[in-house]
Design a protein around this motif. Structure first.
Motif, PDB file in Angstrom:
ATOM      1  N   ILE A 200       0.914  -1.336  -0.050  1.00  0.00           N
ATOM      2  CA  ILE A 200      -0.035   0.015   0.008  1.00  0.00           C
ATOM      3  C   ILE A 200       0.969   1.467   0.189  1.00  0.00           C
ATOM      4  CG2 ILE A 200      -1.734   1.091   1.456  1.00  0.00           C
ATOM      5  CD1 ILE A 200      -2.702  -1.374   2.171  1.00  0.00           C
ATOM      6  N   PRO A 201       0.698   1.976  -1.031  1.00  0.00           N
ATOM      7  CA  PRO A 201       1.739   3.305  -1.191  1.00  0.00           C
ATOM      8  C   PRO A 201       1.083   4.250  -0.211  1.00  0.00           C
ATOM      9  CG  PRO A 201      -0.035   3.201  -3.022  1.00  0.00           C
ATOM     10  CD  PRO A 201      -0.162   1.973  -2.102  1.00  0.00           C
ATOM     11  N   TYR A 202       2.498   4.806   0.448  1.00  0.00           N
ATOM     12  CA  TYR A 202       2.207   6.286   1.117  1.00  0.00           C
ATOM     13  C   TYR A 202       3.013   7.530   0.410  1.00  0.00           C
ATOM     14  CZ  TYR A 202      -0.433   4.767   5.385  1.00  0.00           C
ATOM     15  OH  TYR A 202      -1.504   4.493   6.277  1.00  0.00           O
ATOM     16  N   GLY A 203       2.650   8.591   0.906  1.00  0.00           N
ATOM     17  CA  GLY A 203       3.039   9.821   0.482  1.00  0.00           C
ATOM     18  C   GLY A 203       2.882  10.834   1.477  1.00  0.00           C
ATOM     19  N   GLU A 204       3.793  11.917   1.757  1.00  0.00           N
ATOM     20  CA  GLU A 204       3.607  13.062   2.642  1.00  0.00           C
ATOM     21  C   GLU A 204       3.140  14.238   1.727  1.00  0.00           C
ATOM     22  OE1 GLU A 204       6.836  13.359   5.107  1.00  0.00           O
ATOM     23  OE2 GLU A 204       6.401  11.712   6.148  1.00  0.00           O
ATOM     24  N   TYR A 205       2.191  14.831   2.436  1.00  0.00           N
ATOM     25  CA  TYR A 205       1.464  15.720   1.405  1.00  0.00           C
ATOM     26  C   TYR A 205       1.075  17.161   2.335  1.00  0.00           C
ATOM     27  CZ  TYR A 205       0.679  12.007  -1.505  1.00  0.00           C
ATOM     28  OH  TYR A 205       0.790  10.761  -2.327  1.00  0.00           O
ATOM     29  N   GLN A 206       1.205  18.151   1.593  1.00  0.00           N
ATOM     30  CA  GLN A 206       1.102  19.332   2.181  1.00  0.00           C
ATOM     31  C   GLN A 206      -0.525  19.378   2.661  1.00  0.00           C
ATOM     32  OE1 GLN A 206       2.607  22.611   3.036  1.00  0.00           O
ATOM     33  NE2 GLN A 206       0.587  23.010   3.957  1.00  0.00           N
ATOM     34  N   PRO A 207      -0.927  19.659   3.866  1.00  0.00           N
ATOM     35  CA  PRO A 207      -2.295  19.799   4.138  1.00  0.00           C
ATOM     36  C   PRO A 207      -2.843  21.080   3.623  1.00  0.00           C
ATOM     37  CG  PRO A 207      -0.919  20.138   6.294  1.00  0.00           C
ATOM     38  CD  PRO A 207       0.069  20.019   4.939  1.00  0.00           C
ATOM     39  N   ALA A 208      -4.055  20.939   3.367  1.00  0.00           N
ATOM     40  CA  ALA A 208      -4.914  22.071   2.732  1.00  0.00           C
ATOM     41  C   ALA A 208      -6.497  21.885   3.118  1.00  0.00           C
ATOM     42  CB  ALA A 208      -4.659  22.283   1.481  1.00  0.00           C
ATOM     43  N   VAL A 209      -7.333  23.054   3.092  1.00  0.00           N
ATOM     44  CA  VAL A 209      -8.854  22.752   3.291  1.00  0.00           C
ATOM     45  C   VAL A 209      -9.466  23.299   2.009  1.00  0.00           C
ATOM     46  CG1 VAL A 209      -8.370  22.559   5.786  1.00  0.00           C
ATOM     47  CG2 VAL A 209      -8.863  24.861   4.497  1.00  0.00           C
ATOM     48  N   TYR A 210     -10.525  22.678   1.977  1.00  0.00           N
ATOM     49  CA  TYR A 210     -11.531  23.341   0.831  1.00  0.00           C
ATOM     50  C   TYR A 210     -12.167  24.512   1.287  1.00  0.00           C
ATOM     51  CZ  TYR A 210     -10.969  19.407  -2.131  1.00  0.00           C
ATOM     52  OH  TYR A 210     -10.524  18.275  -3.099  1.00  0.00           O
ATOM     53  N   ARG A 211     -12.393  25.662   0.606  1.00  0.00           N
ATOM     54  CA  ARG A 211     -13.181  26.743   1.081  1.00  0.00           C
ATOM     55  C   ARG A 211     -13.927  27.073  -0.015  1.00  0.00           C
ATOM     56  NH1 ARG A 211      -9.509  31.748   2.673  1.00  0.00           N
ATOM     57  NH2 ARG A 211      -9.261  30.310   4.563  1.00  0.00           N
ATOM     58  N   GLN A 212     -15.364  27.230   0.029  1.00  0.00           N
ATOM     59  CA  GLN A 212     -16.147  27.786  -0.864  1.00  0.00           C
ATOM     60  C   GLN A 212     -16.340  29.204  -0.965  1.00  0.00           C
ATOM     61  OE1 GLN A 212     -20.333  26.254  -0.497  1.00  0.00           O
ATOM     62  NE2 GLN A 212     -20.296  26.145  -2.621  1.00  0.00           N
ATOM     63  N   GLN A 213     -15.938  29.762  -2.178  1.00  0.00           N
ATOM     64  CA  GLN A 213     -16.124  31.080  -2.424  1.00  0.00           C
ATOM     65  C   GLN A 213     -17.624  31.549  -2.622  1.00  0.00           C
ATOM     66  OE1 GLN A 213     -12.373  32.110  -4.868  1.00  0.00           O
ATOM     67  NE2 GLN A 213     -13.016  30.040  -5.553  1.00  0.00           N
ATOM     68  N   GLU A 214     -17.521  33.002  -2.738  1.00  0.00           N
ATOM     69  CA  GLU A 214     -19.089  33.759  -2.860  1.00  0.00           C
ATOM     70  C   GLU A 214     -19.585  33.291  -4.017  1.00  0.00           C
ATOM     71  OE1 GLU A 214     -18.971  37.797  -2.570  1.00  0.00           O
ATOM     72  OE2 GLU A 214     -18.042  37.679  -0.406  1.00  0.00           O
ATOM     73  N   ASP A 215     -18.952  32.931  -5.198  1.00  0.00           N
ATOM     74  CA  ASP A 215     -19.417  32.383  -6.373  1.00  0.00           C
ATOM     75  C   ASP A 215     -19.806  30.953  -6.591  1.00  0.00           C
ATOM     76  OD1 ASP A 215     -16.848  31.407  -6.780  1.00  0.00           O
ATOM     77  OD2 ASP A 215     -16.375  32.133  -8.375  1.00  0.00           O
ATOM     78  N   GLY A 216     -19.554  30.158  -5.314  1.00  0.00           N
ATOM     79  CA  GLY A 216     -19.899  28.986  -5.435  1.00  0.00           C
ATOM     80  C   GLY A 216     -18.652  27.908  -5.533  1.00  0.00           C
TER      81      GLY A 216
END
Length: 310
Positions: A200-216
Motif C-alpha cells: 500500500i503506497p504512502y506519500g507525505e502531502y501539504q495539508p490544505a482545506v476546501y473553502r467555498q467562495q462567494e460564486d460557489g
C-alpha cells in the motif's frame, strides 16, 4: 534491506494463506464476549454481526422525517467538499473538507433533493452523536455490551453519519477497534489487513482545506503552518498499477453492510467506504492505541516504510 523487503512480502502472503478469510464472515447473533475476543479481536479479523443492533428503536424510527421533527433545528458540524472526497489526496495536497455549521434540516433538504453546490456529509468523528445530537441517544444503545465486556472498557466515541451517495471515505486506517452499525441504507467497504501494508503506497502531502467562495466555486487553501501529512494516494476503485505496481499483491476484501447489520472493523485495517444516498449509521470507537496488537503492527508499519521504493 532487500532481504527484509522479501520477508515482509512473504509474511503478508502467508497471513492470507494461514489465517485471514477470503471474504468477510457473518455471525448470526450477538456473540459471547470471551469467544469474540478469541475468534476476532485477538486474531484481528473483521466480521459482520447480524441481529446485533436490529432491535434498536432507531431502525424503525430514524426516517428523514423523524430526524427533521426530532432534531431538525439542531446546528451541527457538516463536512462540505466539491467532489465528495474529504480527507483525501488531491494532486500534491492532502485536502480536508470545509467544516460548516448548519442545521440538520438544511442537510436533510439537500439529501431530499434541494439543489446545492458541493457534497455534504455529517461525519464529524468526535462523538458527535453524544455531543451534537443527544436527543437521539435513547434510540440506540449507549454501548455494545458484549464488545465493552470483551475489551474491558466503554467506547471512547459514538459517532453519527449521514450523507449523500457521492460522499466517499478515502483509504486509511485507524487505531480504534470499530463497531460500525447501519441504521438505514447501505455502506460498501473495501478492506485490507495491516499485513498488506508493504503493498500500500504512502506519500507525505501539504495539508490544505476546501473553502467555498462567494460564486460557489471551491478553492484549496494551504495550511502552511502545519506539518506534512502521511496519506495513501491510491484509489482502490481505480488503482493506478503502473504507478503503484506493488498493489497488485494486495488482496482487498469487499463487503456491503445493510440496515441492522454491524461490522467489526479491527484496529489498523485499511478501509475505503462508499454509501447509498441518505445512508444513516452509528459507530463505536474503542481506543486501543497502547494494546500489544497495536505495537506489533506499528513495527510492521515501520519496516514497510524503510523498505518502500523511493
Amino acid at each position: 534491506m532487500e532481504s527484509v523487503k522479501k520477508r515482509l512480502t512473504e509474511f503478508s502472503l502467508e497471513a492470507h494463506d494461514l489465517y485471514l478469510n477470503q471474504s468477510v464472515p457473518y455471525l448470526e447473533e450477538s456473540p459471547d464476549p470471551l469467544q469474540f475476543y478469541r475468534d476476532w479481536i485477538g486474531p484481528n479479523k473483521p466480521c459482520i454481526i447480524r441481529n446485533a443492533c436490529s432491535h434498536w428503536p432507531a431502525l424503525s424510527r430514524w426516517t428523514l422525517d423523524y430526524l427533521r421533527e426530532k432534531v431538525g433545528s439542531k446546528v451541527i458540524s457538516v463536512a462540505v467538499t466539491p467532489n465528495g472526497y474529504a480527507d483525501a489526496v488531491s494532486g500534491d495536497r492532502f485536502v480536508m473538507p470545509e467544516e460548516r455549521r448548519m442545521s440538520l434540516s438544511a442537510v436533510l433538504d439537500i439529501i431530499q433533493g434541494k439543489e446545492a453546490r458541493g457534497v455534504f456529509y455529517v461525519q464529524k468523528q468526535c462523538s458527535n452523536l453524544l455531543d451534537e445530537l443527544p436527543e437521539l441517544t435513547d434510540d440506540v444503545e449507549s454501548h455494545v455490551s458484549w464488545m465493552s465486556a470483551a475489551l474491558g472498557k466503554l467506547p471512547d466515541a459514538v459517532n453519527f453519519w449521514l450523507g449523500e451517495s457521492r460522499a466517499v471515505t478515502s483509504m486509511h486506517k485507524d487505531h480504534y477497534e470499530n463497531l460500525f452499525c447501519v441504521i438505514s441504507g447501505e455502506k460498501n467497504f473495501i478492506l485490507l489487513p495491516p499485513t498488506d501494508r508493504p503493498f500500500i503506497p504512502y506519500g507525505e502531502y501539504q495539508p490544505a482545506v476546501y473553502r467555498q467562495q462567494e460564486d460557489g466555486e471551491f478553492e484549496v487553501v494551504d495550511q502552511s503552518d502545519s506539518e506534512k501529512v502521511p496519506w495513501i494516494p491510491l484509489d482502490p476503485l481505480d488503482p493506478d498499477l503502473d504507478l503503484y505496481p506493488q498493489y497488485r499483491r494486495a488482496r482487498p476484501l469487499r463487503c456491503s453492510l445493510k440496515a441492522g447489520e454491524m461490522l467489526y472493523l479491527p484496529s489498523l485495517w485499511f478501509h475505503h467506504v462508499q454509501q447509498s444516498h441518505g445512508c444513516i449509521a452509528v459507530n463505536f470507537w474503542y481506543d486501543m492505541e497502547y494494546d500489544i496488537k497495536y505495537n506489533y503492527y506499528q513495527l510492521l508499519e515501520a519496516l514497510s516504510e524503510v523498505t518502500a521504493p523511493t
